[in-house]
Enzyme design. Sequence first.
Site, PDB file in Angstrom:
ATOM      1  N   VAL A  17      21.017 -24.036  29.485  1.00  0.00           N
ATOM      2  CA  VAL A  17      20.975 -22.659  28.543  1.00  0.00           C
ATOM      3  C   VAL A  17      21.116 -22.321  27.854  1.00  0.00           C
ATOM      4  CG1 VAL A  17      23.012 -20.283  28.271  1.00  0.00           C
ATOM      5  CG2 VAL A  17      22.746 -22.002  30.334  1.00  0.00           C
ATOM      6  N   ARG A  48      23.880 -33.503  20.992  1.00  0.00           N
ATOM      7  CA  ARG A  48      24.123 -34.520  20.693  1.00  0.00           C
ATOM      8  C   ARG A  48      23.043 -35.908  20.855  1.00  0.00           C
ATOM      9  NH1 ARG A  48      28.975 -32.172  24.718  1.00  0.00           N
ATOM     10  NH2 ARG A  48      29.919 -31.370  23.413  1.00  0.00           N
ATOM     11  N   ARG A  49      22.056 -35.105  21.612  1.00  0.00           N
ATOM     12  CA  ARG A  49      21.049 -36.280  21.695  1.00  0.00           C
ATOM     13  C   ARG A  49      19.605 -36.094  21.459  1.00  0.00           C
ATOM     14  NH1 ARG A  49      24.314 -36.095  26.630  1.00  0.00           N
ATOM     15  NH2 ARG A  49      22.987 -34.685  27.430  1.00  0.00           N
ATOM     16  N   LYS A 107      33.687 -19.602  28.281  1.00  0.00           N
ATOM     17  CA  LYS A 107      34.565 -19.215  29.203  1.00  0.00           C
ATOM     18  C   LYS A 107      35.902 -19.914  29.307  1.00  0.00           C
ATOM     19  CE  LYS A 107      32.839 -21.279  33.476  1.00  0.00           C
ATOM     20  NZ  LYS A 107      31.985 -21.665  32.619  1.00  0.00           N
ATOM     21  N   GLU A 131      29.114 -12.196  26.396  1.00  0.00           N
ATOM     22  CA  GLU A 131      28.792 -11.970  28.262  1.00  0.00           C
ATOM     23  C   GLU A 131      28.221 -12.648  28.972  1.00  0.00           C
ATOM     24  OE1 GLU A 131      28.515  -9.384  30.744  1.00  0.00           O
ATOM     25  OE2 GLU A 131      28.210  -7.487  28.856  1.00  0.00           O
ATOM     26  N   GLY A 189      21.298 -28.816  43.080  1.00  0.00           N
ATOM     27  CA  GLY A 189      21.685 -28.305  42.382  1.00  0.00           C
ATOM     28  C   GLY A 189      23.211 -27.345  41.693  1.00  0.00           C
ATOM     29  N   ASP A 203      37.059 -22.933  36.918  1.00  0.00           N
ATOM     30  CA  ASP A 203      35.999 -21.621  36.370  1.00  0.00           C
ATOM     31  C   ASP A 203      36.526 -20.591  37.027  1.00  0.00           C
ATOM     32  OD1 ASP A 203      32.628 -21.617  35.685  1.00  0.00           O
ATOM     33  OD2 ASP A 203      33.592 -20.241  37.686  1.00  0.00           O
ATOM     34  N   LYS A 207      37.151 -17.054  34.366  1.00  0.00           N
ATOM     35  CA  LYS A 207      36.992 -15.626  34.518  1.00  0.00           C
ATOM     36  C   LYS A 207      37.678 -14.827  34.230  1.00  0.00           C
ATOM     37  CE  LYS A 207      32.548 -18.498  35.410  1.00  0.00           C
ATOM     38  NZ  LYS A 207      31.501 -18.256  36.822  1.00  0.00           N
ATOM     39  N   GLY A 306      23.237 -21.076  35.452  1.00  0.00           N
ATOM     40  CA  GLY A 306      21.429 -20.654  35.859  1.00  0.00           C
ATOM     41  C   GLY A 306      21.219 -20.244  34.536  1.00  0.00           C
TER      42      GLY A 306
END
Length: 430
Positions: A17, A48-49, A107, A131, A189, A203, A207, A306
């Site tokens: 993202v 972080r990397r 979230k 959002e 994926g 999850d 929400k 996504g």
Amino acid sequence: MMRTRPLKVALLGCGVVGSEVARIMTTHADDLEARIGAPVELAGIAVRRPGRVREGVPAELITTDATELVKRDDIDVVVEVIGGIEPARTLINTAFEHGASVVSANKALLAEHGTALHAAAVEHGVDLYYEAAVAGAIPLIRPLRESLAGDKVDRVLGIVNGTTNFILDRMDSSGAGYSEALDEATALGYAEADPTADVEGFDAAAKAAILAGIAFHTRVTISDVHREGITEVTAADIASARGMGCTVKLLAICERTPDGSAVTARVHPAMIPLTHPLASVREAYNAVFVEAAAAGRLMFYGPGAGGAPTASAVLGDLVAVCRNKVAGTTGPGESAYTRLPVSPMGEVVTRYHISLDVADKPGVLAQVALVFAEHGVSIDTVRQQGKDGDASLVVVTHRAPDAALSAVVEALRSLDTVRGVASIMRVEGE
């Protein structure tokens, strides 16, 4: 007149993202400036990397010191897409303390600590927008928080997890078992290497907490949400649903109690009629059905996850927050004036589909019916099929308190003639 100094944005996280947010900010800078009324500039990206290749992301903006980035006096907005509770919570609070507004897709953090974060934003006179935390690209938070602000929302019913919807859709369309469908979701994926957060309902529960809080103007945390996942859903459940003219979905359901004195929030698999709009939501898509007193029934549909879809929601919030900065104002904060309690799952009124393995002999159905009657639960339909001394008995109930239905199931398990409770599923959406 256009603002002369650019609005500077700090980006926390540059994964799927975050990298898409950075790319859009870079390639669409002129459009964003025109929409905001001021230039907007990506000032730093905390990761972080640092050695990881990030195509299209300016390498000179990369830093590993997220704390120093959000402390910078020139940062106007912080975009947080790293997820988890810590260090995200500390970084967001630090951003508030230094006068930056925040756009978050987190979230889990908002479902657990949203009230405290809203209070901190108000204290420092900045915005908190999120959002992207629910249903990816689907505009949902803003319609609930702003477009329906003058209405009374009674119910929010939705598919808010794409991974589980893909798995259940594959089980329904191809006859695959749960494990087989999960393997396909992983290969494509849609599912993480560790799919627990999705398939066990965590999850979706986060929400649901966010949606319930906004819809009913009260405070709901993830601990208030009843949660069940899809790992126990079988091919037989899918077939039974099909025989009833239904399909199985993992639903997030938030609603006011009939007398309006409380709210409920729950996540669990359920059978819904094929005639319901949510039944046609396929693959990894999300959809949320909102019922309001004046507006009636509204449905929001689209990709729920996504990189690009989620980034779209993040950028929408970024534009709104930046416009507020230019205007010298802030947008709507937390609305929790109703202070409604959250009722436990046992008080929820619902229907059950119960599949039993029983002995195929006279009197079994009468014994089973007596158990339902003793607990005040009315039976709607019964289907029985016997073979070689065994039988399957499928009972669909009328609406009753969930606690009474659970008590029925426990009592059925104690009957000598009941060899096993093959499956239990709620029936919704009628």
